[in-house]
Scaffold this motif. Structure first.
Motif: not given
Ligand code: GTB
Length: 217
Positions: A33-39, A76-83
């Motif tokens: 999943i591409p993502f952006e990081v806000r510092h 992490v659970f959200h990401i793992a559940s959907r991909h």
């Protein structure tokens, strides 16, 4: 939909990958999943704009359209559940992988965090030296149990899962103390996690950010 996570503007670990955005970056990399990081700075974390995302004023957070999440485990659970790729399809294997994710956060991470707290926040207290062996032994007790369970397996329950991602992330924080190296199979387990291309991408990105920000370390 664009995914945006938050990370330290200047990570106190100087880019060693020990802050909790690394586990989220790793999961996103595993899932492709591409993502952006806000510092965010320590001060900005306590301001209303960030508190609207994270009630405790911490990183990481996760934004995906209208959805806002905090807590690295939930993210992490959200990401793992959907991909695909982080949780098995078989319902029982999936439930066991989720169990390991919880075990990493609820059973293994607490004594490791306690050791960090004892060193960083309590190291100058007069009682600190007497207490430290007890704190270290609580870490050893958990790692010994985990080591016995893992044995010579590559991963905790069959194929690599979000449970391993979280357990490796948690164990990494015990490495600076030297305790991880007392358990060669756990040390090798962590090295297998670090050797995954997705972990390397996550680690290198947070290191680049830390260098760009001029973090100490
Ligand atoms: N339970 C939450 C989760 O899993 O997401 C905990 C989040 C958390 O502790 N975030 C920390 C934070 O925002 C950063 S990761 N702290 C700022 C604050 O509370 O004001 C913890 C962390 C910090 C530093 C190092 N380090 O330097 O090695 C490692 C880990």
């Amino acid at each position: 939909m664009t995914v945006t996570i938050t990370a330290f503007e200047r990570s106190p670990d100087g880019g060693k990958g020990l802050a909790r955005d690394t586990r989220v970056r790793w999961a996103l990399e595993e899932a492709g999943i591409p993502f952006e990081v806000r510092h965010v700075s320590f001060a900005a974390m306590k301001e209303p704009a960030h508190l609207a995302l994270h009630p405790f004023g911490q990183i990481p957070t996760y934004e995906e359209g209208d959805l806002v999440l905090f807590e690295s485990g939930a993210i992490v659970f959200h990401i793992a559940s959907r991909h695909a790729g982080l949780l098995p399809d078989d319902p029982s294997a999936r439930a066991r992988a989720i169990t390991w994710l919880f075990a990493a956060l609820n059973t293994v991470e607490p004594p490791i965090l306690e050791l960090s707290t004892a060193k960083i926040l309590e190291g100058d207290k007069p009682w600190s030296e007497a207490r430290m062996p007890l704190v270290k032994d609580r870490v050893r007790a958990r790692l010994a149990q985990l080591s016995a369970h893992l044995g010579d397996a590559d991963w905790l329950d069959g194929a690599f899962s979000a449970g391993d991602l979280m357990m490796v992330s948690v164990l990494l924080r015990s490495r600076p103390s030297g305790i991880l190296d007392e358990y060669p199979n756990l040390s090798a387990y962590v090295a297998r996690g670090e050797a995954r291309p997705a972990y390397k991408r996550a680690y290198e990105a947070q290191l680049r950010d830390a260098i760009a920000a001029g973090s100490p370390g």
